[in-house]
Design an enzyme around this catalytic site. Sequence first.
Site, PDB file in Angstrom:
ATOM      1  N   SER A   1       0.859  -1.188   0.000  1.00 37.27           N
ATOM      2  CA  SER A   1       0.000   0.000   0.000  1.00 37.27           C
ATOM      3  C   SER A   1       0.892   1.233   0.000  1.00 37.27           C
ATOM      4  O   SER A   1       2.027   1.184   0.482  1.00 37.27           O
ATOM      5  CB  SER A   1      -0.894   0.009   1.241  1.00 37.27           C
ATOM      6  OG  SER A   1      -1.494   1.273   1.441  1.00 37.27           O
TER       7      SER A   1
ATOM      8  N   TYR B   1      -1.701  -0.849  10.353  1.00 39.60           N
ATOM      9  CA  TYR B   1      -1.907  -1.149   8.932  1.00 39.60           C
ATOM     10  C   TYR B   1      -0.719  -0.629   8.118  1.00 39.60           C
ATOM     11  O   TYR B   1      -0.149  -1.355   7.299  1.00 39.60           O
ATOM     12  CB  TYR B   1      -3.207  -0.515   8.434  1.00 39.60           C
ATOM     13  CG  TYR B   1      -3.462  -0.729   6.959  1.00 39.60           C
ATOM     14  CD1 TYR B   1      -4.021  -1.916   6.508  1.00 39.60           C
ATOM     15  CD2 TYR B   1      -3.137   0.252   6.022  1.00 39.60           C
ATOM     16  CE1 TYR B   1      -4.251  -2.132   5.157  1.00 39.60           C
ATOM     17  CE2 TYR B   1      -3.368   0.043   4.665  1.00 39.60           C
ATOM     18  CZ  TYR B   1      -3.916  -1.142   4.239  1.00 39.60           C
ATOM     19  OH  TYR B   1      -4.139  -1.363   2.906  1.00 39.60           O
TER      20      TYR B   1
END
Length: 315
Positions: free
Chosen positions: A189, A202
Amino acid sequence: MAPLLGDSMLETVGIVALSYIGFKLLWSLLKGIRLYMLSGPLGLSVNIKNLGNWAVVTGSTDGIGKAYAEELAARGLNLVLISRSEDKLKAVAAEIEDKAGVQTKIVVADFSSADIYDNISLQLEGLDIACLVNNVGVGYKFPDFYGNTGAEIDEMMLNVNALSVVKMTRIVLSSMEERKKGVILNISSASGVSPTPLLSLYSASKAFVDYFSRCLAHEYRSKGIIIQSVTPHFVATKLSGIRKANALMPTPTSYVRSALNTVGLADHTFGYYLHALEGWLLDLLPQRLAMSLAMSLLNNVRKAAIKKLQRKKEK
């Protein structure tokens, strides 16, 4: 004479520094054009179909994972689809078989558990695997301070986002090494490239995926294995919560087609030209400023989400 000599040296240093910066900017631009604009039309990327008959995709029933499965099937690869919902797996498998005319195999696995990999390894045994897409991932319901997220999410998020990449890579790596060919695509990501407050665990788990992938890419390049870190910004998926796609936030299909065109050309890719531009612009900012901007934006998202939850409770 001394002051004049000093001025001359400063001028020379300035010219050299500006030339170097200009060269770096030009080189980045040319690399970006080749990677995101020319790779598809000129057929510069690796033809994964030449590396084996099967592709394995984790988290393959929705979003980016499903789009990878569909696109790899369209390129003639049989598919092993791995996810936790058997009903969804069967539906996606039937849809892909009907549309692309390839074989599919489903494996039901909940990646929040660490006890699933012996069975997965058994199910993949004997398959000529050309490509592994480590896509499965989990995020927060909304951005929040780490202390508010609950301890129960920690192990689950690390298992799904990080351990899955390690375990799945180990399962396929030895056979790829024996055959001296194969592709492993690890979906990280953009929040793993730049630290992202209010998405702390995350962001950190995706940073692990990015660094792990880049290290392995260097280790295994000479062995004929391509390992790529893919770091998307926002894509219109269920995980991101974005329903309507636009130029900056593409559909999973548009994103994946673009990202696959970069395979074999870069160890790290943002996958999509506007995401690469976003990444380049963020990289120009001091990290503390970039983090402050991210926190300000995500804190607004957090406040809106909390208000929405409160309204639901009041009803």
